[in-house]
Design a protein around this motif. Structure first.
Motif, PDB file in Angstrom:
ATOM      1  N   ARG A   5      -7.440  -6.428  -9.528  1.00 34.91           N
ATOM      2  CA  ARG A   5      -8.017  -7.831  -8.712  1.00 34.91           C
ATOM      3  C   ARG A   5      -8.473  -6.934  -7.430  1.00 34.91           C
ATOM      4  O   ARG A   5      -8.169  -6.978  -7.019  1.00 34.91           O
ATOM      5  N   TYR A   6      -9.648  -7.701  -7.483  1.00 35.69           N
ATOM      6  CA  TYR A   6     -10.534  -7.132  -6.150  1.00 35.69           C
ATOM      7  C   TYR A   6     -10.460  -8.194  -5.347  1.00 35.69           C
ATOM      8  O   TYR A   6     -10.378  -7.852  -4.382  1.00 35.69           O
ATOM      9  N   ARG A   7      -9.841  -9.175  -5.591  1.00 33.45           N
ATOM     10  CA  ARG A   7      -9.384  -9.675  -4.974  1.00 33.45           C
ATOM     11  C   ARG A   7      -8.815  -9.592  -3.635  1.00 33.45           C
ATOM     12  O   ARG A   7      -8.107  -9.325  -2.055  1.00 33.45           O
ATOM     13  N   TRP A   8      -7.160  -8.496  -4.791  1.00 23.70           N
ATOM     14  CA  TRP A   8      -6.258  -7.776  -4.072  1.00 23.70           C
ATOM     15  C   TRP A   8      -6.526  -6.812  -3.438  1.00 23.70           C
ATOM     16  O   TRP A   8      -5.753  -6.580  -1.816  1.00 23.70           O
ATOM     17  N   LEU A   9      -7.390  -5.918  -3.580  1.00 18.09           N
ATOM     18  CA  LEU A   9      -8.292  -4.778  -3.182  1.00 18.09           C
ATOM     19  C   LEU A   9      -8.401  -5.442  -1.714  1.00 18.09           C
ATOM     20  O   LEU A   9      -7.775  -5.041  -0.515  1.00 18.09           O
ATOM     21  N   ALA A  10      -9.460  -6.989  -1.039  1.00 21.32           N
ATOM     22  CA  ALA A  10      -9.771  -7.166  -0.343  1.00 21.32           C
ATOM     23  C   ALA A  10      -8.520  -7.351   0.807  1.00 21.32           C
ATOM     24  O   ALA A  10      -8.960  -7.506   1.513  1.00 21.32           O
ATOM     25  N   VAL A  11      -7.734  -8.383   0.306  1.00 23.51           N
ATOM     26  CA  VAL A  11      -6.081  -8.538   1.001  1.00 23.51           C
ATOM     27  C   VAL A  11      -5.796  -7.714   1.669  1.00 23.51           C
ATOM     28  O   VAL A  11      -5.881  -7.733   2.776  1.00 23.51           O
ATOM     29  N   ILE A  12      -5.898  -6.323   0.423  1.00 23.33           N
ATOM     30  CA  ILE A  12      -4.525  -5.202   1.082  1.00 23.33           C
ATOM     31  C   ILE A  12      -5.508  -4.447   1.932  1.00 23.33           C
ATOM     32  O   ILE A  12      -5.185  -4.418   3.125  1.00 23.33           O
ATOM     33  N   GLY A  13      -6.431  -4.148   1.566  1.00 28.41           N
ATOM     34  CA  GLY A  13      -8.004  -3.789   2.972  1.00 28.41           C
ATOM     35  C   GLY A  13      -7.853  -4.523   3.936  1.00 28.41           C
ATOM     36  O   GLY A  13      -7.277  -4.441   5.353  1.00 28.41           O
ATOM     37  N   LEU A  14      -7.740  -6.128   3.991  1.00 27.71           N
ATOM     38  CA  LEU A  14      -7.773  -6.975   5.822  1.00 27.71           C
ATOM     39  C   LEU A  14      -6.159  -7.254   6.346  1.00 27.71           C
ATOM     40  O   LEU A  14      -6.548  -6.658   7.635  1.00 27.71           O
ATOM     41  N   ALA A  15      -5.537  -6.968   5.225  1.00 25.58           N
ATOM     42  CA  ALA A  15      -4.403  -6.474   5.904  1.00 25.58           C
ATOM     43  C   ALA A  15      -3.998  -5.378   6.397  1.00 25.58           C
ATOM     44  O   ALA A  15      -3.733  -5.706   7.691  1.00 25.58           O
ATOM     45  N   ALA A  16      -4.166  -4.630   5.890  1.00 27.24           N
ATOM     46  CA  ALA A  16      -4.019  -2.962   6.565  1.00 27.24           C
ATOM     47  C   ALA A  16      -5.166  -2.878   7.980  1.00 27.24           C
ATOM     48  O   ALA A  16      -4.180  -2.548   8.521  1.00 27.24           O
ATOM     49  N   GLY A  17      -5.836  -3.338   7.855  1.00 26.57           N
ATOM     50  CA  GLY A  17      -6.936  -3.139   9.165  1.00 26.57           C
ATOM     51  C   GLY A  17      -6.535  -4.336   9.973  1.00 26.57           C
ATOM     52  O   GLY A  17      -6.345  -3.761  11.207  1.00 26.57           O
ATOM     53  N   LEU A  18      -5.749  -5.333   9.320  1.00 28.01           N
ATOM     54  CA  LEU A  18      -5.039  -6.346  11.582  1.00 28.01           C
ATOM     55  C   LEU A  18      -4.276  -5.416  12.037  1.00 28.01           C
ATOM     56  O   LEU A  18      -3.820  -5.492  12.758  1.00 28.01           O
ATOM     57  N   VAL A  19      -3.770  -4.671  10.199  1.00 31.70           N
ATOM     58  CA  VAL A  19      -2.413  -4.002  11.287  1.00 31.70           C
ATOM     59  C   VAL A  19      -2.739  -2.720  11.541  1.00 31.70           C
ATOM     60  O   VAL A  19      -1.583  -2.346  12.635  1.00 31.70           O
ATOM     61  N   GLY A  20      -3.465  -1.615  11.213  1.00 30.73           N
ATOM     62  CA  GLY A  20      -3.361  -0.899  11.799  1.00 30.73           C
ATOM     63  C   GLY A  20      -4.430  -1.101  13.414  1.00 30.73           C
ATOM     64  O   GLY A  20      -4.441   0.049  14.282  1.00 30.73           O
ATOM     65  N   TRP A  21      -5.179  -2.560  13.285  1.00 30.08           N
ATOM     66  CA  TRP A  21      -6.136  -2.502  14.294  1.00 30.08           C
ATOM     67  C   TRP A  21      -4.525  -2.982  15.823  1.00 30.08           C
ATOM     68  O   TRP A  21      -4.728  -2.715  16.575  1.00 30.08           O
ATOM     69  N   ALA A  22      -3.490  -4.087  15.103  1.00 30.12           N
ATOM     70  CA  ALA A  22      -2.956  -3.701  16.052  1.00 30.12           C
ATOM     71  C   ALA A  22      -2.025  -2.550  16.303  1.00 30.12           C
ATOM     72  O   ALA A  22      -1.511  -2.589  17.886  1.00 30.12           O
ATOM     73  N   ALA A  23      -1.401  -2.144  15.648  1.00 30.25           N
ATOM     74  CA  ALA A  23      -0.589  -1.201  15.796  1.00 30.25           C
ATOM     75  C   ALA A  23      -1.453   0.351  16.954  1.00 30.25           C
ATOM     76  O   ALA A  23      -1.093   0.737  17.479  1.00 30.25           O
ATOM     77  N   ASN A  24      -2.922   0.448  16.614  1.00 25.30           N
ATOM     78  CA  ASN A  24      -3.539   1.280  17.558  1.00 25.30           C
ATOM     79  C   ASN A  24      -3.762   0.823  18.918  1.00 25.30           C
ATOM     80  O   ASN A  24      -3.657   1.575  20.175  1.00 25.30           O
ATOM     81  N   SER A  25      -4.418  -0.717  18.683  1.00 25.21           N
ATOM     82  CA  SER A  25      -4.141  -1.079  20.247  1.00 25.21           C
ATOM     83  C   SER A  25      -2.995  -0.857  21.265  1.00 25.21           C
ATOM     84  O   SER A  25      -2.743  -0.607  22.064  1.00 25.21           O
ATOM     85  N   PHE A  26      -1.401  -1.382  20.225  1.00 27.81           N
ATOM     86  CA  PHE A  26      -0.398  -1.314  21.327  1.00 27.81           C
ATOM     87  C   PHE A  26      -0.063   0.184  21.506  1.00 27.81           C
ATOM     88  O   PHE A  26       0.356   0.411  22.857  1.00 27.81           O
ATOM     89  N   LEU A  27      -0.703   0.786  20.892  1.00 20.92           N
ATOM     90  CA  LEU A  27       0.084   2.580  21.225  1.00 20.92           C
ATOM     91  C   LEU A  27      -0.782   3.322  21.994  1.00 20.92           C
ATOM     92  O   LEU A  27      -0.252   3.783  23.072  1.00 20.92           O
TER      93      LEU A  27
END
Length: 166
Positions: A5-27
Motif C-alpha cells: 500500500r503506497y499510503r502505508w509507505l508514505a505513513v511509515i516514511g512520515l512517522a519515521a521522519g517525525l521521530v527522526g527529526w525529534a530524536a536528532n533535535s534532542f540528541l
C-alpha cells in the motif's frame, strides 16, 4: 496476500521522519552525535537489495515462460514477502535519514563536510533504492490476470489489477 500500500509507505516514511527529526533535535541539542547509520550500512542495503532483485528475477523468468524447472511456491511467496519488507524498511530508512539530513543542513555553514550529513543523504538514497526494488520485485511476482493458474504462456507484464502472485 495483499499488495504494498503506497499510503502505508508514505505513513511509515512520515512517522519515521517525525521521530527522526525529534530524536536528532534532542540528541544534537544535548551534545550527542546525529543518529544516523554509518556509510558501511550502504553495503548491507545494496546486498539485501541485490539479493531481492536476484530472487525476483528468477520468479519473473518463470512467469514469463521459462519453465524448464518447477517454481517452488514457497520460494515465490517468500520472495514477495521479502520484497514487501524491503519496501517498508526502505520507507523507514528514507523517512528517518531524510529528516536528519534536513535538520543537519542548516549547520552545513558551521561544519562543512560534516560526515553525518553525507551519511544521512547516502542512506536516504539507499532507502529510495530499497523502495524501488521492493515495488519492482513485487510486480515481478504477479501473474498476469489471464494466467492465474500459472500454466498459460505467461504473456503480459503482470501489472494488471487482477493478477495474483506466482
Amino acid at each position: 496476500m495483499s499488495t504494498i500500500r503506497y499510503r502505508w509507505l508514505a505513513v511509515i516514511g512520515l512517522a519515521a521522519g517525525l521521530v527522526g527529526w525529534a530524536a536528532n533535535s534532542f540528541l544534537t541539542a544535548n551534545g550527542y552525535p546525529a543518529p544516523v547509520l554509518s556509510p558501511v550500512a550502504l553495503v548491507a542495503i545494496i546486498l539485501v537489495t541485490g539479493a531481492t532483485l536476484f530472487l525476483g528475477l528468477r520468479v519473473r523468468s518463470w512467469r514469463n515462460g521459462r519453465r524448464d524447472r518447477e517454481l517452488d511456491p514457497i520460494a515465490a511467496a517468500r520472495t514477495v514477502v521479502l520484497a514487501q519488507a524491503l519496501a517498508y524498511a526502505g520507507a523507514l530508512l528514507l523517512g528517518w535519514h531524510a529528516a536528519v539530513f534536513l535538520t543537519q543542513l542548516p549547520l552545513w555553514s558551521l561544519r562543512p563536510g560534516h560526515p553525518a550529513t553525507w551519511s544521512s543523504l547516502a542512506v536516504s538514497a539507499g532507502g529510495i533504492l530499497m523502495i524501488a526494488a521492493g515495488l519492482t520485485v513485487e510486480r515481478f511476482c504477479k501473474l498476469p490476470p489471464e494466467d492465474k493458474d500459472g500454466t498459460g504462456p505467461g504473456s503480459g507484464d503482470g501489472a494488471g489489477d487482477g493478477g495474483e502472485y506466482a
